[in-house]
Design a protein around this motif. Structure first.
Motif: not given
Length: 95
Positions: A76-93
């Motif tokens: 599968c061509a899926s990529k890993q997601i840095p946890e800091t990015m997830l936290q930032q996007v969640t905080a922005d939303v």
């Protein structure tokens, strides 16, 4: 029901049962509790639909799903997601 003659005597049977219980107490440990994180069970791969899991790398924690982690890009061509990015996007939303 005594349908046939015993293969072993009752004293040997009781000794074996006691030994089994002793070993079970020594070797059968409780399984470690699974740690859950804020994103546990919420992230799915767009390509194959499998759940992502948290993996701690040398730099930072990332979220990756097991198929990619064990079988690589060919599965599968899926990529890993840095946890800091997830936290930032969640905080922005959430604001």
């Amino acid at each position: 029901m005594e349908t046939h003659e015993a293969i072993i005597d009752m004293e040997t049977f009781q000794a074996v049962q006691a030994e089994k219980e002793r070993r079970a107490k020594r070797f059968n440990k409780k399984p470690a509790s699974r740690t859950t994180y804020p994103f546990s069970g919420l992230l799915l791969c767009d390509n194959c639909g499998k759940n992502y899991r948290r993996k701690v790398t040398a730099t930072d924690p990332v979220w990756i799903y097991g198929t990619f982690n064990t079988l690589g890009k060919s599965a599968c061509a899926s990529k890993q997601i840095p946890e800091t990015m997830l936290q930032q996007v969640t905080a922005d939303v959430l604001g």
